[in-house]
Design a protein around this motif. Structure first.
Motif, PDB file in Angstrom:
ATOM      1  N   GLU A   1      46.993  34.866  43.780  1.00  0.00           N
ATOM      2  CA  GLU A   1      46.544  35.953  44.639  1.00  0.00           C
ATOM      3  C   GLU A   1      47.654  36.991  44.810  1.00  0.00           C
ATOM      4  OE1 GLU A   1      45.076  34.279  48.262  1.00  0.00           O
ATOM      5  OE2 GLU A   1      45.073  36.194  49.283  1.00  0.00           O
ATOM      6  N   GLN A   2      47.289  38.259  44.749  1.00  0.00           N
ATOM      7  CA  GLN A   2      48.250  39.344  44.953  1.00  0.00           C
ATOM      8  C   GLN A   2      47.832  40.157  46.176  1.00  0.00           C
ATOM      9  OE1 GLN A   2      48.061  40.327  40.536  1.00  0.00           O
ATOM     10  NE2 GLN A   2      49.892  41.417  41.161  1.00  0.00           N
TER      11      GLN A   2
ATOM     12  N   CYS B   1      46.360  43.016  48.472  1.00  0.00           N
ATOM     13  CA  CYS B   1      45.238  43.955  48.311  1.00  0.00           C
ATOM     14  C   CYS B   1      45.780  45.377  48.225  1.00  0.00           C
ATOM     15  CB  CYS B   1      44.314  43.835  49.517  1.00  0.00           C
ATOM     16  SG  CYS B   1      43.052  45.124  49.611  1.00  0.00           S
TER      17      CYS B   1
ATOM     18  N   CYS C   1      41.740  49.105  46.523  1.00  0.00           N
ATOM     19  CA  CYS C   1      41.187  49.917  45.442  1.00  0.00           C
ATOM     20  C   CYS C   1      39.690  50.127  45.615  1.00  0.00           C
ATOM     21  CB  CYS C   1      41.478  49.282  44.091  1.00  0.00           C
ATOM     22  SG  CYS C   1      40.738  47.662  43.862  1.00  0.00           S
TER      23      CYS C   1
ATOM     24  N   PHE D   1      37.234  44.587  51.468  1.00  0.00           N
ATOM     25  CA  PHE D   1      38.684  44.620  51.716  1.00  0.00           C
ATOM     26  C   PHE D   1      38.999  44.846  53.192  1.00  0.00           C
ATOM     27  CE2 PHE D   1      39.141  49.194  52.157  1.00  0.00           C
ATOM     28  CZ  PHE D   1      38.064  49.677  51.443  1.00  0.00           C
TER      29      PHE D   1
ATOM     30  N   THR E   1      34.837  38.744  45.008  1.00  0.00           N
ATOM     31  CA  THR E   1      35.895  37.902  44.455  1.00  0.00           C
ATOM     32  C   THR E   1      35.934  38.035  42.936  1.00  0.00           C
ATOM     33  OG1 THR E   1      35.500  36.333  46.233  1.00  0.00           O
ATOM     34  CG2 THR E   1      36.817  35.560  44.385  1.00  0.00           C
ATOM     35  N   TYR E   2      34.752  38.119  42.337  1.00  0.00           N
ATOM     36  CA  TYR E   2      34.657  38.207  40.878  1.00  0.00           C
ATOM     37  C   TYR E   2      35.384  39.433  40.335  1.00  0.00           C
ATOM     38  CZ  TYR E   2      32.488  38.599  36.253  1.00  0.00           C
ATOM     39  OH  TYR E   2      32.276  38.720  34.903  1.00  0.00           O
ATOM     40  N   VAL E   3      35.253  40.561  41.029  1.00  0.00           N
ATOM     41  CA  VAL E   3      35.807  41.809  40.485  1.00  0.00           C
ATOM     42  C   VAL E   3      37.213  42.132  40.995  1.00  0.00           C
ATOM     43  CG1 VAL E   3      33.525  42.843  40.178  1.00  0.00           C
ATOM     44  CG2 VAL E   3      34.777  43.250  42.298  1.00  0.00           C
ATOM     45  N   CYS E   4      37.730  41.397  41.974  1.00  0.00           N
ATOM     46  CA  CYS E   4      38.996  41.794  42.606  1.00  0.00           C
ATOM     47  C   CYS E   4      40.162  41.754  41.631  1.00  0.00           C
ATOM     48  CB  CYS E   4      39.313  40.881  43.792  1.00  0.00           C
ATOM     49  SG  CYS E   4      40.880  41.286  44.570  1.00  0.00           S
ATOM     50  N   PRO E   5      40.818  42.907  41.377  1.00  0.00           N
ATOM     51  CA  PRO E   5      41.940  42.899  40.442  1.00  0.00           C
ATOM     52  C   PRO E   5      43.171  42.176  40.986  1.00  0.00           C
ATOM     53  CG  PRO E   5      41.678  45.076  41.399  1.00  0.00           C
ATOM     54  CD  PRO E   5      40.529  44.244  41.882  1.00  0.00           C
ATOM     55  N   ALA E   6      43.227  41.992  42.308  1.00  0.00           N
ATOM     56  CA  ALA E   6      44.363  41.275  42.894  1.00  0.00           C
ATOM     57  C   ALA E   6      44.059  39.780  43.013  1.00  0.00           C
ATOM     58  CB  ALA E   6      44.709  41.850  44.256  1.00  0.00           C
ATOM     59  N   HIS E   7      42.911  39.372  42.479  1.00  0.00           N
ATOM     60  CA  HIS E   7      42.512  37.963  42.440  1.00  0.00           C
ATOM     61  C   HIS E   7      42.518  37.335  43.827  1.00  0.00           C
ATOM     62  CE1 HIS E   7      44.647  38.777  38.493  1.00  0.00           C
ATOM     63  NE2 HIS E   7      43.359  38.812  38.207  1.00  0.00           N
TER      64      HIS E   7
ATOM     65  N   PRO F   1      40.718  35.555  46.767  1.00  0.00           N
ATOM     66  CA  PRO F   1      39.461  34.815  46.975  1.00  0.00           C
ATOM     67  C   PRO F   1      38.766  35.305  48.251  1.00  0.00           C
ATOM     68  CG  PRO F   1      41.326  33.443  47.552  1.00  0.00           C
ATOM     69  CD  PRO F   1      41.894  34.747  47.066  1.00  0.00           C
TER      70      PRO F   1
END
Lengths: 334, 513
Positions: B370-371, B373, B376, B390, B419-425, B427
C-alpha cells in the motif's frame, strides 16, 4: 485475504508519474531546441537534489524509503521546478528551490498526498520573492550557447548583459507601464506569433503533452479546461473593452507558464480540488488570479500565486461541491 | 419479446479480464455424492432453520430436516437419502469463518426422493404457492440468499430476471440459461404471477450470446394464455462490472434510480436471480425442494467446469473433481471481486455459493504494498454509487466517523471497483468495512448506553418515588399519631406532671456533676 482478490494490471503511482514525465518531454525538447540545453542541466540538478532530499527526509521521518523514493513524485516536482525557473539560474538557486519544494512544501506537511500546497509552485514563489533579480533573468532565445549557459549555471560570475532578454510577459508589462499600445509593444523582437518568440513553441509542447495525459486519462479535462477558460475569458473581457491596453487572450495563453500551469500544475491531484465542480472552480480561480497578477501585480507571471491562493481554498471547495451520489439525487426519476 | 429501445447507464464500473471461457463451454454435470454432506442450518440471510431430525434418523432426499423459523425463515432439506450422523458446529461459508450448526448426513447412495407433490399451478392459490416456496427452502441464489417468499409478497409491475453474471470467472448462470432456459422462464412467469408483474425483463451481459439466444427462444415459446403477462424481454446489457448489482441492473434496464434507503419494490420493480427462478420452477412444477445448485469450479484447476452440486458438498471435493493444481493455496467462494477466501476447504456448498475458485499466488497474486493516497480520483471515477472513496478513506483512517457517515459510507455496496483501480494499491474496501463495523459497534454501544441511562433514570425515579411514598406514608402516620395525640390532648393535659418529672432527670443526665 479479503475481496477484491484481483487488481488492475500495470497500475501504480509510478506509472502515473512516469506518464507525467513522458508528457513533459515535448515541451522540454522544444525548450532545448529554442533556448538551449542548459535546461537539461537544471533538470538534472533538480532531480538529484529532489531524490537526495526525499531520501533524507524519509529517513529522518522513519518512513519506508525505497517505495516512496521510487514513486516518481519527487522527480516530477523537480522537473516542474526546473522548468518554472529561468534556465540560467545559478545551480544553488535550483537546489534551494527544490529543497523548499520537497522538504518544506511536501514533507513538513506529511509527505506525498498530504501537502496542501503545490510543492513546485511553493518553491517558485519562494524563489521569486527571495531572488527577484535572478528569477527575472531569462536567456534570450537563440542567443546563448550551451557553454555560456553552463557557465552561468555552474560558475560564479554573471555577465548577463546581452545574454538575457525580456520575456514576452515582461516586455508587455514594461511597455504598458510606459503607456505604449499593445500593437506597438508587439513590434519588439521578444514576441513571436502569439506569445514570446520561441517560448510559444515550448508552450505548444506542453499542450501536446497535456493532450497526451488527457488521452491516457491521467488528468481530467476539468482542470486544464477551467484554467484556460478562466484566464482566457478574463483576458477576452478586458481585451474586448480596450485591445490596446490589454493583450489578447491568445497572448496570455501562449505566454509564460500558462500551458505548463494548465496541464501540469493545476492538475496536481494532491493539491487541487477533487470534485468535478470543485476542479472547475479551482482551476478557473487560478487562471483568473494569474491574469490579474500579470496585469496589475508587481510580478510578470502569476500562475504560481494563483495556484497557492487557490490551494488554500481546496478543502472548502471540496466540501461545498460534493456531487450527489447514486440514489440520493432527490426524486430525479425517468 | 423485443429488445428494449433504450438502455440506461450507471456511473463508473470496471472491465476486468472476464476469464469466462475457461468454464463457459463445460456443460453442467452432476457432481458425485460425497462421503458426508454437511448441511448448515443457516442458509438464508434472514435467520436459521430449526433441526427436526435427530442423530440416527434415516432421511430421504428432499425431506425437510430443518424447519423454517418464523415468517422469514426458510426450510432446509436433506440433499440425498441417508442417515443423520451428527448435528454439530461447522465453519460457515462466510467471510467471517464463524461456525454454525449443521446437520451431517451420510449418504446411502440410493438417492431416494421423498414422494414429490407438484402443485397444480392452474388451480393452486397464491398463498399455497408462496407457502410452497418457503417450504422448499428457496432463497436468492445470486448470493444474497434473501428469502424468496418474502420478496414475492410485494406487488410490482416489472420483474427483472438477473442473468448478468458480471463477476469474472463465474459461468453457472450462463450454463443454466443455456441448458435450462425453459425452466428458468417458467420460474420467472410463476414469480411474475405471484407478484402481479405485467412485464418480465431478463438482463444478460452481452458477453453471453448463447445464453441470450436460449433465453430469447424460451421466452418466445411461452404461451400467451399460459400466464396473465404482457411481455418478456430478453435484453443484452453492456458487460461492465457490477452490471449485475441489483440497483445497477434496475438502473440499466428501467432507468430507475432506487433511492438510498428505499426498496426496488417501492418503484414497482423486483429483481430475481435466474437460479432462483429455476429453483422456483423445480419446486412448484416438479415438487422438488432446493437440495442442489449449479456451481462453477474454476481458477487454478486442470478441468474447469460447472456442476450440479448437492448442498453440503465440501468445496474440497469439487476442487478435487476439477483437478486443483498443486500450487493452489486457497479457495475463493464467489467471484474474485466480492467473493471471500474459504476458511477451510471442507466448507460446504450452500444455497448462495455460485462459484469455487482455486487460487494460487500466481493466478491471484497478493496486492502490491500500500502507498499513500495521491487523491487522483481514479476510485471516484470507478465507483458505481458515485461515492468519493478517497475521501471516505481519509476519514476512515482518521476514525472521523461522523464525516464517514456524512459522505454516505452506508451506501457503499463493497463491489471492490475502487480497490481494483487504485494506483496506490490501497485496500479501500477493507477500510470501509472497518469503518462500517466500528460505526455499527459504536451504534450498539450508544444504544446500550442509552438503555442503561434509561434504566438508571427509571431506577432513580423509582427510588425517588419510593422514598417520596415512604416519606408520605411516614408523614401520614405521624399526622395520624399527632391526630391521635391531639385527640387525646385532654389526657395529656391531664397528666402534665409526668412530663415535668421527666425533664429534670434529663438535665441530670446531661450534667453529671
Amino acid at each position: 485475504m479479503t475481496s477484491p482478490h484481483i487488481r488492475l494490471d500495470n497500475n501504480s503511482v509510478q506509472r502515473v508519474m512516469l506518464y507525467v514525465l513522458l508528457a513533459l518531454v515535448p515541451g522540454i525538447v522544444a525548450y532545448v531546441w529554442n533556448v538551449g540545453a542548459g535546461i537539461l542541466v537544471n533538470i538534472a540538478i533538480a532531480s538529484v537534489t529532489a531524490l537526495g532530499a526525499e531520501a533524507l527526509v524519509l529517513k529522518l521521518r522513519n518512513r519506508p524509503i525505497a517505495i516512496t523514493l521510487t514513486d516518481g513524485s519527487a522527480i516530477v516536482t523537480a522537473w516542474l521546478i526546473a522548468l518554472a525557473l529561468p534556465s540560467i539560474v545559478p545551480w544553488w538557486l535550483t537546489v534551494i528551490a527544490v529543497l523548499i519544494g520537497i522538504v518544506g512544501a511536501k514533507h513538513l506537511y506529511g509527505g506525498i498526498g498530504q501537502n496542501p500546497f503545490n510543492p513546485a509552485m511553493a518553491a517558485y514563489c519562494a524563489a521569486i520573492i527571495a531572488y527577484p533579480a535572478l528569477m527575472s533573468q531569462w536567456p534570450a532565445v537563440g542567443q546563448v550557447d550551451f557553454a555560456t549557459q553552463l557557465q552561468l549555471i555552474l560558475g560564479g560570475g554573471r555577465e548577463i548583459d546581452g545574454i538575457t532578454g525580456a520575456t514576452a510577459l515582461d516586455a508587455m508589462r514594461t511597455g504598458l507601464r510606459k503607456n505604449e499600445a499593445v500593437s506597438a509593444i508587439f513590434e519588439s523582437t521578444a514576441f513571436g506569433y502569439a506569445g514570446g518568440n520561441g517560448w510559444e513553441y515550448i508552450g505548444a509542447g506542453y499542450l501536446l503533452g497535456g493532450l497526451f495525459l488527457l488521452w491516457r486519462r491521467i488528468i481530467s479535462w476539468h482542470l486544464p479546461f477551467a484554467f484556460i477558460a478562466g484566464m482566457g475569458l478574463t483576458a477576452t473581457l478586458f481585451w474586448a473593452i480596450s485591445p490596446e491596453q490589454y493583450p489578447s487572450p491568445l497572448f496570455h495563453l501562449a505566454s509564460g507558464g500558462a500551458m505548463l500551469g494548465a496541464f501540469f500544475i493545476v492538475t496536481d491531484p494532491v493539491t487541487s480540488a477533487s470534485t468535478p465542480r470543485g476542479k472547475l472552480i479551482f482551476a478557473a480561480g487560478v487562471g483568473i488570479i494569474a491574469w490579474f497578477v500579470r496585469t496589475f501585480g508587481v510580478y510578470p507571471e502569476g500562475v504560481a500565486f494563483g495556484v497557492l491562493l487557490m490551494n488554500i481554498g481546496v478543502p472548502l471547495i471540496d466540501r461545498k461541491t460534493q456531487p450527489p451520489i447514486f440514489g440520493r439525487r432527490g426524486g430525479k426519476q425517468p | 419479446m423485443s429488445a428494449l429501445s433504450h438502455l440506461f447507464r450507471f456511473h463508473g464500473g470496471i472491465k476486468p479480464a472476464t476469464h469466462k471461457t475457461e468454464s463457459s463451454d463445460a456443460r453442467i454435470r452432476p457432481a458425485p455424492l460425497p462421503a458426508r454432506l454437511v448441511v448448515p442450518l443457516i442458509q438464508s440471510s434472514r435467520g436459521s432453520a430449526r433441526p427436526v431430525v435427530t442423530v440416527g434418523d434415516t432421511v430421504l432426499k428432499g425431506q425437510c430436516i430443518g424447519e423454517a423459523q418464523g415468517q422469514a425463515g426458510t426450510a432446509i432439506h436433506a440433499p440425498t437419502s441417508g442417515t443423520v450422523v451428527e448435528i454439530g458446529l461447522y465453519p460457515m461459508a462466510h467471510a467471517s469463518g464463524l461456525d454454525s450448526l449443521a446437520i451431517v448426513i451420510e449418504p446411502d447412495f440410493e438417492e431416494r426422493w421423498i414422494e414429490s407433490e407438484p402443485l397444480n399451478l392452474a388451480h393452486a392459490s397464491r398463498e399455497e404457492m408462496i407457502l410452497r416456496i418457503q417450504a422448499s427452502g428457496i432463497v436468492g441464489m445470486g448470493g444474497a440468499t434473501f428469502p424468496s417468499h418474502i420478496k414475492v409478497g410485494n406487488a410490482i409491475d416489472t420483474l427483472i430476471l438477473n442473468g448478468a453474471e458480471c463477476e469474472p470467472w463465474i459461468t453457472c448462470d450462463d450454463r443454466l440459461m443455456r441448458e435450462r432456459a425453459a425452466d428458468v422462464i417458467t420460474g420467472a412467469t410463476i414469480l411474475a404471477r405471484l407478484t402481479g408483474a405485467k412485464r418480465i425483463v431478463v438482463g444478460i451481459e452481452d458477453n453471453k450470446p448463447e445464453a441470450i439466444a436460449a433465453m430469447t427462444q424460451a421466452a418466445h415459446s411461452v404461451g400467451a394464455d399460459e400466464i396473465d403477462l404482457g411481455t418478456i424481454d430478453v435484453v443484452a446489457v453492456p458487460a461492465r462490472y457490477p452490471a449485475g448489482g441489483e440497483k445497477q441492473l434496475i438502473r440499466v434496464l428501467t432507468g430507475i434510480e432506487v433511492t438510498s434507503g428505499k426498496l426496488a419494490t417501492d418503484y414497482g420493480v423486483q429483481c430475481f436471480n435466474v437460479g432462483t427462478a429455476h429453483a422456483v420452477c423445480r419446486a412448484l412444477v416438479h415438487g422438488e425442494a432446493l437440495v442442489s445448485r449449479v456451481v462453477t469450479v474454476t481458477g487454478n484447476v486442470e478441468r474447469p467446469g460447472n456442476y450440479e452440486v448437492l448442498l453440503g458438498t465440501p468445496a474440497a471435493d469439487l476442487l478435487a473433481l476439477a483437478g486443483a493444481k498443486p500450487d493452489t493455496n486457497r479457495a475463493l467462494m464467489g467471484g474474485p471481486m466480492m467473493g471471500f477466501t474459504l476458511p477451510s476447504l471442507s466448507t460446504p456448498i450452500v444455497k448462495g455459493a455460485n462459484c469455487v475458485i482455486a487460487a494460487s499466488p500466481k493466478l491471484f497474486p497478493p496486492a502490491p504494498p500500500e502507498q499513500p493516497c495521491i487523491r487522483c480520483g481514479t476510485c471516484a471515477r470507478a465507483c458505481p454509487i458515485e461515492l468519493h472513496p478517497f475521501e471516505l478513506y481519509w476519514f476512515s483512517r482518521a476514525k472521523n466517523f461522523d464525516k464517514v457517515e456524512a459522505y454516505h459510507i452506508f451506501d457503499c455496496i463493497e463491489c471492490g471497483c475502487c480497490t481494483y483501480v487504485c494506483p496506490a494499491h490501497i485496500p479501500l474496501v477493507d477500510y470501509f468495512r472497518f469503518a462500517k463495523s466500528e460505526m455499527r459497534a459504536k451504534n450498539e454501544e450508544r444504544k446500550a448506553a442509552e438503555q442503561a441511562r434509561a434504566r438508571f433514570a427509571s431506577r432513580s425515579a423509582r427510588l425517588e418515588r419510593e422514598k417520596a411514598e415512604k416519606a408520605a406514608r411516614l408523614a401520614a402516620k405521624a399526622a395520624e399519631t399527632r391526630a391521635q395525640l391531639a385527640a387525646s390532648g385532654e389526657a395529656a393535659a391531664a397528666a402534665p406532671e409526668r412530663q415535668e418529672a421527666a425533664a429534670p432527670s434529663a438535665e441530670q443526665k446531661a450534667d453529671p456533676t
